[in-house]
Design a protein around this motif. Structure first.
Motif, PDB file in Angstrom:
ATOM      1  N   LEU A  97       0.832  -1.199   0.000  1.00 43.39           N
ATOM      2  CA  LEU A  97       0.000   0.000   0.000  1.00 43.39           C
ATOM      3  C   LEU A  97       0.868   1.250   0.000  1.00 43.39           C
ATOM      4  N   ASP A  98       0.404   2.300  -0.691  1.00 46.01           N
ATOM      5  CA  ASP A  98       1.089   3.587  -0.608  1.00 46.01           C
ATOM      6  C   ASP A  98       0.460   4.413   0.510  1.00 46.01           C
ATOM      7  N   ARG A  99       0.847   5.669   0.612  1.00 44.59           N
ATOM      8  CA  ARG A  99       0.352   6.496   1.728  1.00 44.59           C
ATOM      9  C   ARG A  99      -1.151   6.735   1.651  1.00 44.59           C
ATOM     10  N   TYR A 100      -1.739   6.595   0.446  1.00 47.20           N
ATOM     11  CA  TYR A 100      -3.185   6.787   0.292  1.00 47.20           C
ATOM     12  C   TYR A 100      -3.941   5.465   0.403  1.00 47.20           C
ATOM     13  N   TRP A 101      -3.190   4.406   0.670  1.00 47.55           N
ATOM     14  CA  TRP A 101      -3.730   3.047   0.788  1.00 47.55           C
ATOM     15  C   TRP A 101      -4.239   2.517  -0.546  1.00 47.55           C
ATOM     16  N   ASN A 102      -3.566   2.932  -1.624  1.00 51.78           N
ATOM     17  CA  ASN A 102      -3.756   2.296  -2.914  1.00 51.78           C
ATOM     18  C   ASN A 102      -2.854   1.065  -2.972  1.00 51.78           C
ATOM     19  N   ALA A 103      -3.351  -0.014  -3.524  1.00 56.79           N
ATOM     20  CA  ALA A 103      -2.538  -1.218  -3.683  1.00 56.79           C
ATOM     21  C   ALA A 103      -1.669  -1.061  -4.927  1.00 56.79           C
ATOM     22  N   LEU A 104      -0.355  -0.999  -4.721  1.00 55.48           N
ATOM     23  CA  LEU A 104       0.577  -0.826  -5.833  1.00 55.48           C
ATOM     24  C   LEU A 104       1.093  -2.162  -6.352  1.00 55.48           C
ATOM     25  N   ALA A 105       1.040  -3.183  -5.533  1.00 51.28           N
ATOM     26  CA  ALA A 105       1.508  -4.504  -5.939  1.00 51.28           C
ATOM     27  C   ALA A 105       0.806  -5.549  -5.089  1.00 51.28           C
ATOM     28  N   SER A 106       0.607  -6.730  -5.663  1.00 52.80           N
ATOM     29  CA  SER A 106       0.001  -7.834  -4.916  1.00 52.80           C
ATOM     30  C   SER A 106       0.417  -9.144  -5.575  1.00 52.80           C
ATOM     31  N   ASN A 107       0.352 -10.210  -4.809  1.00 57.34           N
ATOM     32  CA  ASN A 107       0.685 -11.508  -5.380  1.00 57.34           C
ATOM     33  C   ASN A 107      -0.596 -12.292  -5.694  1.00 57.34           C
ATOM     34  N   GLY A 108      -0.431 -13.466  -6.302  1.00 58.06           N
ATOM     35  CA  GLY A 108      -1.583 -14.276  -6.687  1.00 58.06           C
ATOM     36  C   GLY A 108      -2.501 -14.637  -5.529  1.00 58.06           C
ATOM     37  N   PRO A 109      -1.962 -15.112  -4.396  1.00 56.14           N
ATOM     38  CA  PRO A 109      -2.834 -15.446  -3.257  1.00 56.14           C
ATOM     39  C   PRO A 109      -3.656 -14.257  -2.758  1.00 56.14           C
ATOM     40  N   ALA A 110      -3.089 -13.053  -2.795  1.00 58.62           N
ATOM     41  CA  ALA A 110      -3.838 -11.868  -2.356  1.00 58.62           C
ATOM     42  C   ALA A 110      -4.965 -11.563  -3.329  1.00 58.62           C
ATOM     43  N   ARG A 111      -4.689 -11.679  -4.623  1.00 56.36           N
ATOM     44  CA  ARG A 111      -5.730 -11.407  -5.628  1.00 56.36           C
ATOM     45  C   ARG A 111      -6.842 -12.459  -5.560  1.00 56.36           C
ATOM     46  N   SER A 112      -6.458 -13.674  -5.201  1.00 56.46           N
ATOM     47  CA  SER A 112      -7.460 -14.733  -5.051  1.00 56.46           C
ATOM     48  C   SER A 112      -8.352 -14.481  -3.839  1.00 56.46           C
ATOM     49  N   LEU A 113      -7.761 -13.948  -2.776  1.00 52.96           N
ATOM     50  CA  LEU A 113      -8.532 -13.658  -1.563  1.00 52.96           C
ATOM     51  C   LEU A 113      -9.421 -12.435  -1.753  1.00 52.96           C
ATOM     52  N   PHE A 114      -8.843 -11.343  -2.232  1.00 55.48           N
ATOM     53  CA  PHE A 114      -9.572 -10.077  -2.375  1.00 55.48           C
ATOM     54  C   PHE A 114     -10.074  -9.925  -3.812  1.00 55.48           C
ATOM     55  N   THR A 115     -10.988 -10.787  -4.220  1.00 58.00           N
ATOM     56  CA  THR A 115     -11.448 -10.774  -5.610  1.00 58.00           C
ATOM     57  C   THR A 115     -12.173  -9.476  -5.972  1.00 58.00           C
ATOM     58  N   GLY A 116     -12.781  -8.832  -5.013  1.00 58.15           N
ATOM     59  CA  GLY A 116     -13.504  -7.601  -5.301  1.00 58.15           C
ATOM     60  C   GLY A 116     -12.647  -6.357  -5.185  1.00 58.15           C
ATOM     61  N   TRP A 117     -11.369  -6.526  -4.898  1.00 60.64           N
ATOM     62  CA  TRP A 117     -10.480  -5.372  -4.703  1.00 60.64           C
ATOM     63  C   TRP A 117      -9.246  -5.434  -5.592  1.00 60.64           C
ATOM     64  N   LEU A 118      -8.498  -6.516  -5.524  1.00 62.73           N
ATOM     65  CA  LEU A 118      -7.214  -6.595  -6.219  1.00 62.73           C
ATOM     66  C   LEU A 118      -7.330  -7.176  -7.622  1.00 62.73           C
ATOM     67  N   SER A 119      -8.516  -7.574  -8.037  1.00 57.76           N
ATOM     68  CA  SER A 119      -8.683  -8.097  -9.383  1.00 57.76           C
ATOM     69  C   SER A 119      -8.678  -6.952 -10.391  1.00 57.76           C
ATOM     70  N   ALA A 120      -8.404  -7.299 -11.635  1.00 60.58           N
ATOM     71  CA  ALA A 120      -8.286  -6.285 -12.689  1.00 60.58           C
ATOM     72  C   ALA A 120      -9.604  -5.549 -12.923  1.00 60.58           C
ATOM     73  N   LYS A 121     -10.735  -6.173 -12.594  1.00 58.23           N
ATOM     74  CA  LYS A 121     -12.042  -5.568 -12.849  1.00 58.23           C
ATOM     75  C   LYS A 121     -12.537  -4.700 -11.693  1.00 58.23           C
ATOM     76  N   SER A 122     -11.739  -4.553 -10.650  1.00 53.92           N
ATOM     77  CA  SER A 122     -12.167  -3.782  -9.479  1.00 53.92           C
ATOM     78  C   SER A 122     -12.337  -2.307  -9.831  1.00 53.92           C
ATOM     79  N   GLU A 123     -13.281  -1.669  -9.151  1.00 49.98           N
ATOM     80  CA  GLU A 123     -13.550  -0.248  -9.385  1.00 49.98           C
ATOM     81  C   GLU A 123     -12.363   0.621  -8.996  1.00 49.98           C
TER      82      GLU A 123
END
Length: 264
Positions: free
Chosen positions: A129-155
């Motif tokens: 996370l950066d100072r604004y709490w934007n996700a700048l990087a994530s791994n596969g397990p994180a994207r699998s867990l947070f499907t509504g956030w870290l996926s490419a289709k997230s808002e």
């Protein structure tokens, strides 16, 4: 000697040593670099005072630890006159117990390759996370867990927008309302020195307009450390999941946080 006296002396000694290590050419005074009358290679007190637009007497008092009435703006001018790099500038303001009026422009849109490699190498969910709490990087397990956030289709890649503005977060996060309110208190603690940042102010306005819970929690002005600990999720495919969250700061990028979730 009181703590205030010790702090003033430490501040004065630090500024003095940095002055003595700053060549005239660094400060734009190249015509003085080779003067035969100079006994030391560093700047003189009167030269720093002139560069900062303050009196020699007052600057001397600062170096001698004899004054506590140093404004953040004066400290900023001293830091600029001495060409202090980011780490030394931050240390200067920490010694003075003042807030730096100049926010360093951080390249938060990019992450060093070695940090990306570390995130990818972690077998459990991990993200940055950066100072604004934007996700700048994530791994596969994180994207699998947070499907509504870290996926490419997230808002949005922002953790706060995901938590407060999506139905997916309420379904995923166990005890959602309690966790969401704590998240606001953690964010306030994390960005306390940047509350006048226009981007943070805009975020707070938008989140307050979209979420009554965020608005109430923000106005409570609660502050807690982002300390990690137990995290419970109800994943739509994997069911109940329990993790222990462990947080890290990136040494050469204090604006970045590495978050890891270890199975509990």
């Amino acid at each position: 000697m009181s703590n205030d006296d010790t702090r003033r002396r430490a501040l004065g000694e630090f500024i003095k040593t940095q002055r003595q290590q700053t060549a005239p050419a660094q400060a734009g005074l190249s015509h003085l670099s080779h003067s035969s009358r100079r006994r030391t290679p560093g700047l003189r007190r009167e030269e720093v005072a002139q560069l900062c637009g303050i009196s020699v007497t007052w600057y001397t008092w600062i170096e001698q630890g004899r004054t506590d009435s140093i404004s953040p703006q004066a400290l900023s001018r001293i830091a600029e006159a001495l060409h202090l790099p980011r780490a030394k500038r931050a240390y200067l303001f920490e010694l003075a117990e003042k807030k730096d009026p100049v926010h360093q422009v951080l390249q938060t849109e990019s992450v060093a390759q070695e940090i990306l490699d570390v995130v990818r190498s972690i077998r459990e969910p991990a993200y940055v996370l950066d100072r604004y709490w934007n996700a700048l990087a994530s791994n596969g397990p994180a994207r699998s867990l947070f499907t509504g956030w870290l996926s490419a289709k997230s808002e949005s890649s922002n953790l706060l927008y995901f938590t407060f503005c999506t139905a997916a977060s309420q379904q995923l996060i166990t005890d959602w309302e309690q966790r969401a309110q704590r998240l606001v208190a953690e964010f306030r603690a994390d960005c306390g020195q940047y509350l006048d940042d226009p981007q943070i102010q805009e975020m707070v306005e938008q989140l307050s307009a979209r979420s009554s819970l965020f608005k109430r929690a923000w106005h409570l002005q609660d502050v807690v450390e982002r300390e990690g600990g137990p995290r419970l999720f109800h994943h739509p495919l994997r069911g109940q999941l329990r993790y222990t969250q462990v947080n890290f700061r990136v040494a050469n990028r204090p604006d970045l946080k590495l978050i890891t979730l270890m199975p509990a």
